[in-house]
Write an enzyme that holds these catalytic residues in place. Structure first.
Site, mmCIF file in Angstrom:
data_model
loop_
_atom_site.group_PDB
_atom_site.id
_atom_site.type_symbol
_atom_site.label_atom_id
_atom_site.label_comp_id
_atom_site.label_asym_id
_atom_site.label_seq_id
_atom_site.Cartn_x
_atom_site.Cartn_y
_atom_site.Cartn_z
ATOM 1 N N GLU A 132 0.810 -1.103 0.006
ATOM 2 C CA GLU A 132 0.147 -0.069 0.051
ATOM 3 C C GLU A 132 0.920 1.270 -0.050
ATOM 4 O O GLU A 132 2.163 1.235 0.589
ATOM 5 C CB GLU A 132 -1.028 -0.117 1.359
ATOM 6 C CG GLU A 132 -0.260 0.003 2.607
ATOM 7 C CD GLU A 132 -0.223 1.731 3.133
ATOM 8 O OE1 GLU A 132 -0.698 2.513 2.537
ATOM 9 O OE2 GLU A 132 0.181 1.559 4.372
ATOM 10 N N ARG A 167 -5.430 -1.017 3.728
ATOM 11 C CA ARG A 167 -5.195 -0.636 2.275
ATOM 12 C C ARG A 167 -4.445 -1.614 1.739
ATOM 13 O O ARG A 167 -4.200 -1.463 0.385
ATOM 14 C CB ARG A 167 -4.455 0.792 2.559
ATOM 15 C CG ARG A 167 -5.104 1.941 2.978
ATOM 16 C CD ARG A 167 -4.492 3.064 2.702
ATOM 17 N NE ARG A 167 -3.087 3.265 3.614
ATOM 18 C CZ ARG A 167 -3.329 3.512 4.670
ATOM 19 N NH1 ARG A 167 -4.379 3.886 5.561
ATOM 20 N NH2 ARG A 167 -2.054 3.804 5.391
ATOM 21 N N SER A 205 8.943 5.666 4.630
ATOM 22 C CA SER A 205 8.142 6.905 4.739
ATOM 23 C C SER A 205 8.994 7.860 4.913
ATOM 24 O O SER A 205 9.893 8.330 5.494
ATOM 25 C CB SER A 205 7.661 6.623 6.162
ATOM 26 O OG SER A 205 6.724 7.584 6.795
ATOM 27 N N HIS A 285 6.617 7.252 18.488
ATOM 28 C CA HIS A 285 5.561 7.313 17.287
ATOM 29 C C HIS A 285 4.447 8.367 17.746
ATOM 30 O O HIS A 285 3.937 8.958 16.880
ATOM 31 C CB HIS A 285 5.098 6.070 16.824
ATOM 32 C CG HIS A 285 4.318 6.425 15.458
ATOM 33 N ND1 HIS A 285 2.934 6.460 15.424
ATOM 34 C CD2 HIS A 285 4.970 6.405 14.247
ATOM 35 C CE1 HIS A 285 2.677 6.643 14.109
ATOM 36 N NE2 HIS A 285 3.598 6.766 13.427
ATOM 37 N N PHE A 292 2.043 16.232 14.382
ATOM 38 C CA PHE A 292 1.636 16.278 13.020
ATOM 39 C C PHE A 292 0.072 16.745 13.307
ATOM 40 O O PHE A 292 -0.107 17.652 12.112
ATOM 41 C CB PHE A 292 1.674 14.947 12.094
ATOM 42 C CG PHE A 292 1.187 14.993 10.734
ATOM 43 C CD1 PHE A 292 1.585 15.830 9.646
ATOM 44 C CD2 PHE A 292 -0.010 14.521 10.435
ATOM 45 C CE1 PHE A 292 1.125 16.034 8.686
ATOM 46 C CE2 PHE A 292 -0.752 14.509 9.307
ATOM 47 C CZ PHE A 292 -0.079 15.564 7.963
ATOM 48 N N HIS A 309 4.160 7.490 2.327
ATOM 49 C CA HIS A 309 4.873 6.099 2.664
ATOM 50 C C HIS A 309 4.329 5.130 1.704
ATOM 51 O O HIS A 309 3.530 5.156 1.161
ATOM 52 C CB HIS A 309 4.641 5.706 4.041
ATOM 53 C CG HIS A 309 3.187 5.169 4.529
ATOM 54 N ND1 HIS A 309 2.594 5.773 5.615
ATOM 55 C CD2 HIS A 309 2.478 4.335 3.973
ATOM 56 C CE1 HIS A 309 1.389 5.030 5.562
ATOM 57 N NE2 HIS A 309 1.465 3.910 4.774
#
Length: 339
Positions: A132, A167, A205, A285, A292, A309
């Site tokens: 994906e 995905r 990424s 993370h 963000f 990514h």
């Protein structure tokens, strides 16, 4: 990409009535592309080593590939890794290239200890059903998506824990578990070949701040990038805690032109579940994710920062890393230490 619940063996992770907090898009490849081959070829060297001949030779050798991105980073052993990430939409063309006399001569030449650096190649063949890609904008493309046919979106299957898995088309029927370890296929002195196990998970990424200006540029460089770097350094230096075999936080460059305002993390996880666990619960993370989300939603489609990514979960077989004169913490070699 059909992600409907019809005929799925494993349920989607997406919550009911989900609305993503920010828009995102995915890549669509031509129907005649069934897999993408990715070759990571580079050298491990001291900061002051002269690797210009190696880079020039690799750059010239890769002209027939579909994509060739150069990048460099400092690794956990205090050395540098400078490499090309090379993509082919035609797996046979990639295999022929690796089997060519030109590549054999290149590999033999730079495997000599006289150069004072190690060399490595990591070769992965990724079926599209195990892949994906995700982008923060509908225009830009990076990595393997430079060979895409089209783009789809905005998509709804993102922005929640489990969206990455949802995905990947094969996730409808496969949980991507593994009970295997990385394996030494061949060893001869300072040369080691490592085979990947079933469902090794790879994430590349990236961040591109070339187009950022003013406040958006300051926010990325002063707020987002520091916590991103801290997370990548954790995976690089302490990744065994979360079953991350290795992580390279790389700065891209163009041969003869210099560094770009583009970085990416390239990490190998034991399984997708291990990548998900780090993403969902580890403080390093969560700091990236929350920082963000504090910034991006206020800009919406006007976000200048380009984020992307690609995540793949590999089948066993025809996936390997070869390392000559490299430290034990390099690439898939590092995974042998945690086995």
């Amino acid at each position: 990409m059909d992600l409907t619940t019809n005929e799925r063996k494993l349920a989607l992770k997406m919550p009911p009535n989900w609305v993503p907090p920010v828009p995102a898009w995915g890549s669509v490849f031509s129907e005649d592309v069934q897999q993408v081959s990715m070759c990571i070829i580079g050298c491990q060297h001291k900061d002051d080593a002269d690797i210009s001949d190696f880079i020039e030779a690799l750059n010239n050798l890769s002209t027939k590939a579909d994509v060739c991105d150069f990048a460099t980073c400092e690794d956990k052993d205090g050395l540098y890794q400078t490499l090309a990430t090379i993509y082919w939409a035609d797996g046979k063309a990639c295999a022929d290239w690796l089997d060519s006399d030109a590549f054999a001569l290149f590999w033999e030449l730079y495997s000599d200890e006289k150069w004072g650096f190690g060399i490595f190649r990591e070769v992965f063949n990724i079926p599209l059903e195990r892949l994906e890609t995700l982008f923060s904008g509908p225009i830009h493309n990076h990595g393997m998506s430079q060979i895409r046919k089209d783009i789809e979106g905005p998509i709804e299957h993102h922005g929640y824990w489990g969206g990455m898995r949802d995905r990947i088309p094969l996730s409808a029927d496969d949980a991507f578990d593994t009970h295997q370890c990385l394996d030494v296929i061949e060893q001869n002195g300072n040369r080691i070949v490592v085979g990947a196990h079933e469902n090794l998970c790879i994430i590349r990424s990236g961040q591109d701040w070339t187009l950022t200006k003013g406040e958006q540029r300051e926010e990325y460089l002063n707020q987002i990038e520091p916590v991103l770097k801290a997370g990548m350094n954790f995976l690089r230096d302490e990744g065994e805690e979360v079953n991350c075999y290795s992580c390279r936080y790389m700065t891209q460059f163009s041969p003869y032109k210099g560094k770009k305002e583009c970085t990416f993390g390239l990490a190998f996880f034991r399984t997708m579940a291990d990548l998900e666990a780090w993403a969902e619960s580890h403080p390093t993370h969560l700091a990236i994710f929350n920082t963000f989300l504090e910034i991006a939603p206020k800009y919406g489609p006007e976000l200048q920062l380009q984020l992307w990514h690609e995540v793949s979960v590999l089948p066993a077989g025809n996936q390997f890393g070869e390392y000559i004169n490299c430290t034990k913490g390099t690439g898939l070699l590092a995974g042998l230490l945690s086995a």
